[in-house]
Design a protein around this motif. Structure first.
Motif, PDB file in Angstrom:
ATOM      1  N   TYR A 197       0.842  -1.192   0.000  1.00  0.00           N
ATOM      2  CA  TYR A 197       0.000   0.000   0.000  1.00  0.00           C
ATOM      3  C   TYR A 197       0.877   1.242   0.000  1.00  0.00           C
ATOM      4  O   TYR A 197       1.844   1.331   0.753  1.00  0.00           O
ATOM      5  N   VAL A 198       0.541   2.197  -0.864  1.00  0.00           N
ATOM      6  CA  VAL A 198       1.185   3.509  -0.896  1.00  0.00           C
ATOM      7  C   VAL A 198       0.083   4.556  -0.946  1.00  0.00           C
ATOM      8  O   VAL A 198      -1.067   4.248  -1.241  1.00  0.00           O
ATOM      9  N   GLN A 199       0.453   5.785  -0.664  1.00  0.00           N
ATOM     10  CA  GLN A 199      -0.540   6.863  -0.679  1.00  0.00           C
ATOM     11  C   GLN A 199      -1.109   7.071  -2.076  1.00  0.00           C
ATOM     12  O   GLN A 199      -0.417   6.853  -3.071  1.00  0.00           O
ATOM     13  N   ARG A 200      -2.366   7.451  -2.098  1.00  0.00           N
ATOM     14  CA  ARG A 200      -2.973   7.833  -3.372  1.00  0.00           C
ATOM     15  C   ARG A 200      -2.192   9.031  -3.889  1.00  0.00           C
ATOM     16  O   ARG A 200      -1.789   9.888  -3.116  1.00  0.00           O
ATOM     17  N   CYS A 201      -1.930   9.097  -5.158  1.00  0.00           N
ATOM     18  CA  CYS A 201      -1.086  10.142  -5.758  1.00  0.00           C
ATOM     19  C   CYS A 201       0.299  10.133  -5.101  1.00  0.00           C
ATOM     20  O   CYS A 201       0.699  11.099  -4.446  1.00  0.00           O
ATOM     21  N   PRO A 202       1.045   9.040  -5.230  1.00  0.00           N
ATOM     22  CA  PRO A 202       2.339   8.924  -4.554  1.00  0.00           C
ATOM     23  C   PRO A 202       3.311  10.018  -4.965  1.00  0.00           C
ATOM     24  O   PRO A 202       3.361  10.404  -6.129  1.00  0.00           O
ATOM     25  N   ASN A 203       4.079  10.488  -3.996  1.00  0.00           N
ATOM     26  CA  ASN A 203       5.107  11.488  -4.272  1.00  0.00           C
ATOM     27  C   ASN A 203       6.436  10.783  -4.569  1.00  0.00           C
ATOM     28  O   ASN A 203       6.519   9.550  -4.560  1.00  0.00           O
ATOM     29  N   LEU A 204       7.471  11.562  -4.814  1.00  0.00           N
ATOM     30  CA  LEU A 204       8.779  11.008  -5.158  1.00  0.00           C
ATOM     31  C   LEU A 204       9.303  10.100  -4.041  1.00  0.00           C
ATOM     32  O   LEU A 204       9.853   9.026  -4.311  1.00  0.00           O
ATOM     33  N   ASP A 205       9.132  10.504  -2.798  1.00  0.00           N
ATOM     34  CA  ASP A 205       9.575   9.707  -1.655  1.00  0.00           C
ATOM     35  C   ASP A 205       8.926   8.321  -1.686  1.00  0.00           C
ATOM     36  O   ASP A 205       9.610   7.305  -1.561  1.00  0.00           O
ATOM     37  N   SER A 206       7.634   8.261  -1.871  1.00  0.00           N
ATOM     38  CA  SER A 206       6.927   6.967  -1.904  1.00  0.00           C
ATOM     39  C   SER A 206       7.401   6.113  -3.072  1.00  0.00           C
ATOM     40  O   SER A 206       7.565   4.894  -2.936  1.00  0.00           O
ATOM     41  N   MET A 207       7.619   6.733  -4.217  1.00  0.00           N
ATOM     42  CA  MET A 207       8.030   5.983  -5.399  1.00  0.00           C
ATOM     43  C   MET A 207       9.441   5.404  -5.244  1.00  0.00           C
ATOM     44  O   MET A 207       9.689   4.257  -5.626  1.00  0.00           O
ATOM     45  N   VAL A 208      10.351   6.171  -4.674  1.00  0.00           N
ATOM     46  CA  VAL A 208      11.712   5.658  -4.473  1.00  0.00           C
ATOM     47  C   VAL A 208      11.708   4.570  -3.400  1.00  0.00           C
ATOM     48  O   VAL A 208      12.376   3.539  -3.545  1.00  0.00           O
ATOM     49  N   ALA A 209      10.939   4.767  -2.334  1.00  0.00           N
ATOM     50  CA  ALA A 209      10.824   3.736  -1.298  1.00  0.00           C
ATOM     51  C   ALA A 209      10.290   2.440  -1.903  1.00  0.00           C
ATOM     52  O   ALA A 209      10.798   1.346  -1.619  1.00  0.00           O
ATOM     53  N   LEU A 210       9.287   2.558  -2.736  1.00  0.00           N
ATOM     54  CA  LEU A 210       8.701   1.402  -3.412  1.00  0.00           C
ATOM     55  C   LEU A 210       9.738   0.726  -4.320  1.00  0.00           C
ATOM     56  O   LEU A 210       9.856  -0.503  -4.347  1.00  0.00           O
ATOM     57  N   PHE A 211      10.508   1.523  -5.040  1.00  0.00           N
ATOM     58  CA  PHE A 211      11.568   0.985  -5.891  1.00  0.00           C
ATOM     59  C   PHE A 211      12.587   0.199  -5.064  1.00  0.00           C
ATOM     60  O   PHE A 211      12.945  -0.935  -5.412  1.00  0.00           O
ATOM     61  N   LEU A 212      13.071   0.781  -3.974  1.00  0.00           N
ATOM     62  CA  LEU A 212      14.065   0.100  -3.138  1.00  0.00           C
ATOM     63  C   LEU A 212      13.505  -1.216  -2.589  1.00  0.00           C
ATOM     64  O   LEU A 212      14.200  -2.233  -2.555  1.00  0.00           O
ATOM     65  N   LEU A 213      12.267  -1.177  -2.181  1.00  0.00           N
ATOM     66  CA  LEU A 213      11.632  -2.355  -1.598  1.00  0.00           C
ATOM     67  C   LEU A 213      11.462  -3.476  -2.615  1.00  0.00           C
ATOM     68  O   LEU A 213      11.728  -4.638  -2.322  1.00  0.00           O
ATOM     69  N   THR A 214      11.048  -3.131  -3.830  1.00  0.00           N
ATOM     70  CA  THR A 214      10.681  -4.159  -4.804  1.00  0.00           C
ATOM     71  C   THR A 214      11.775  -4.524  -5.801  1.00  0.00           C
ATOM     72  O   THR A 214      11.702  -5.594  -6.408  1.00  0.00           O
ATOM     73  N   ARG A 215      12.764  -3.671  -5.982  1.00  0.00           N
ATOM     74  CA  ARG A 215      13.726  -3.907  -7.056  1.00  0.00           C
ATOM     75  C   ARG A 215      15.156  -4.160  -6.598  1.00  0.00           C
ATOM     76  O   ARG A 215      16.013  -4.463  -7.428  1.00  0.00           O
ATOM     77  N   THR A 216      15.428  -4.050  -5.313  1.00  0.00           N
ATOM     78  CA  THR A 216      16.783  -4.345  -4.855  1.00  0.00           C
ATOM     79  C   THR A 216      16.879  -5.805  -4.417  1.00  0.00           C
ATOM     80  O   THR A 216      15.891  -6.396  -3.979  1.00  0.00           O
TER      81      THR A 216
END
Length: 146
Positions: A25-44
């Motif tokens: 789950y991420v915030q509706r209309c994710p900001n840059l912080d949420s998107m990078v956090a999501l990237f680190l979580l799912t792609r590293t």
């Protein structure tokens, strides 16, 4: 690891190959912080190792605030196979919560919390990105309150 230990360690603890992550789950209309956090979580590699299933988990959007519309806590979501990033008052939410206090006062971002949870925040490959995103997120938060 107990729930108390998870709070102390600022991480999720119930996931394994037998109990993989199925939703993030991420915030509706994710900001840059949420998107990078999501990237680190799912792609590293670290994210995929610590949180099996995270790379193929579905992404759901959360309204605002630390309380869900159905009254479930971050622990309830974790039991259901979900990780909350930047929402829900859990380990990866930088907003004030009952379990973790006011992380903005601690100069935290969702990116920093995820990176710490993955133990990559001091690795040269990620440290500058984490610092830059955290600085940007904190400046953005400050500009919205002035």
């Amino acid at each position: 690891m107990s729930t108390a230990d998870a709070v102390k360690a600022h991480t999720y603890t119930l996931f394994s190959t037998e109990n993989p992550v199925n939703t993030i789950y991420v915030q509706r209309c994710p900001n840059l912080d949420s998107m990078v956090a999501l990237f680190l979580l799912t792609r590293t590699p670290e994210g995929r190792k610590i949180y099996p299933g995270v790379e193929s988990a579905k992404i759901e959007f959360w309204g605002t605030g630390t309380i869900s519309g159905d009254g479930k806590t971050w622990r309830d979501y974790e039991k259901d196979g979900a990780i909350l990033v930047g929402v829900g008052g859990g380990p990866f939410d930088e907003h004030p919560s009952e379990d973790f206090g006011d992380r903005k006062a601690e100069k935290a971002s969702a990116t920093l919390l995820v990176a710490k949870g993955l133990r990559i925040h001091k690795k040269p490959l990620y440290s500058k990105l984490v610092k830059t995103i955290t600085k940007h997120d904190l400046e953005l938060a400050t500009s919205h309150t002035e």
